[in-house]
Motif scaffolding. Structure first.
Motif, short mmCIF file in Angstrom:
data_model
loop_
_atom_site.label_atom_id
_atom_site.label_comp_id
_atom_site.label_asym_id
_atom_site.label_seq_id
_atom_site.Cartn_x
_atom_site.Cartn_y
_atom_site.Cartn_z
N SER A 65 39.50 39.49 51.11
CA SER A 65 39.89 38.12 49.79
C SER A 65 41.67 38.19 50.34
O SER A 65 42.31 37.10 50.29
CB SER A 65 39.53 38.59 48.62
N ARG A 132 30.65 40.24 45.77
CA ARG A 132 31.23 39.73 46.66
C ARG A 132 30.47 41.53 47.80
O ARG A 132 30.16 41.53 49.30
CB ARG A 132 32.44 39.85 47.12
N ASP B 19 35.90 32.50 46.81
CA ASP B 19 36.85 32.91 48.07
C ASP B 19 38.19 33.15 47.43
O ASP B 19 39.46 34.02 47.69
CB ASP B 19 36.79 32.48 49.17
N ALA B 22 38.78 34.99 44.36
CA ALA B 22 38.33 36.63 44.90
C ALA B 22 40.12 37.20 45.40
O ALA B 22 40.79 38.15 44.82
CB ALA B 22 37.70 37.22 46.10
N ALA B 23 40.66 36.27 45.82
CA ALA B 23 42.23 36.59 46.25
C ALA B 23 43.17 36.56 45.36
O ALA B 23 44.06 37.91 45.85
CB ALA B 23 43.41 35.29 47.24
N ALA B 26 42.72 40.41 44.18
CA ALA B 26 43.40 41.42 45.16
C ALA B 26 44.65 41.28 45.91
O ALA B 26 44.99 41.98 45.15
CB ALA B 26 42.53 41.01 46.19
N LEU B 27 45.13 40.30 45.53
CA LEU B 27 46.61 40.05 45.72
C LEU B 27 47.78 40.60 44.13
O LEU B 27 48.00 41.32 44.23
CB LEU B 27 47.07 38.48 44.87
#
Lengths: 148, 83
Positions: A65, A132, B19, B22-23, B26-27
């Motif tokens: 990710s 995921r 995606d 999801a980033a 995560a960030l």
């Protein structure tokens, strides 16, 4: 949340999820911590939950990710990782998983909510880190659900 | 003198919304970890809470409330004058 309907096992799972978040140095308790806590149970391991596999898949999900927006580990400096634990609080993904667990128990006509229902609740998310990671681990979620 | 030919490569957004979203998560987690590590390192190097706060763009009260308890007993943040 009718915690009095939770079995001892279900409550232990919820507490174990908090311990997972603490051990990982995470600031919040998420569905992934419930999943890891569940994977420590022999009865659920027998259904196919493998802690090592799940841990790896969760780490891989995070890496992917971040890589998707250009963030990658690099250089010789000390990698940034979880530090000394904060006091983690239950966050949305975990709360939703537990709400889904309540629904799962109701749907099955079970009066009490046990660890299996918590697992069904965790597996019920369509998006987010847990689905995921399960995809990365190539776990057939429908098949797993059928075995629970 | 800044070289006008310099180019910055901005991060690109993943095509799949799953995606991309999801980033975000995560960030945010990474930002938390970087903050924890950076604050600890700064204090360990003798920075005051006030200077850490200014560098983060928050109040001293906010950074202290967020980090002091976590770092208590680790020997940081005890610099003379670091109140």
């Amino acid at each position: 949340m009718a915690f009095e309907r939770f079995t001892k096992d279900a409550r232990a799972t919820v507490m174990a999820a908090r311990a997972e978040a603490l051990a990982a140095g995470h600031a919040t308790i998420e569905a992934e911590h419930l999943l890891l806590a569940l994977s420590e149970r022999p009865d659920l391991q027998a259904l196919g939950l493998d802690r090592e596999q799940l841990s790896y898949a969760l780490a891989a999900e995070e890496e992917r990710s971040l890589a998707a927006v250009g963030v990658a580990a690099s250089g010789p400096d000390e990698p940034i990782g979880p530090r000394r634990p904060r006091d983690p609080q239950f966050a949305t993904s975990a709360k939703l998983a537990l709400h889904r667990a309540v629904s799962a128990a109701a749907k099955r006509g079970d009066r009490r909510l046990d660890a299996r229902h918590v697992l069904l609740g965790v597996l019920g998310a369509q998006y987010g880190r847990v689905p995921r990671a399960l995809q990365i681990a190539e776990i057939d979620v429908d098949a797993l659900r059928a075995r629970i | 003198m800044v070289d006008k030919r310099m180019q910055l490569t901005p991060p690109t957004l993943p095509e799949d919304p799953a995606d991309a979203l999801a980033a975000v998560g995560a960030l945010r987690r990474l930002a938390d970890q970087v903050e924890d590590a950076a604050v600890e390192r700064a204090l360990h190097d003798g920075w005051s809470w006030t200077d850490v706060a200014e560098a983060l763009g928050v109040t001293r009260q906010a950074v202290h409330k967020k980090h002091a308890r976590r770092l208590r007993g680790t020997g940081v943040g005890l610099r003379r004058g670091a109140r």
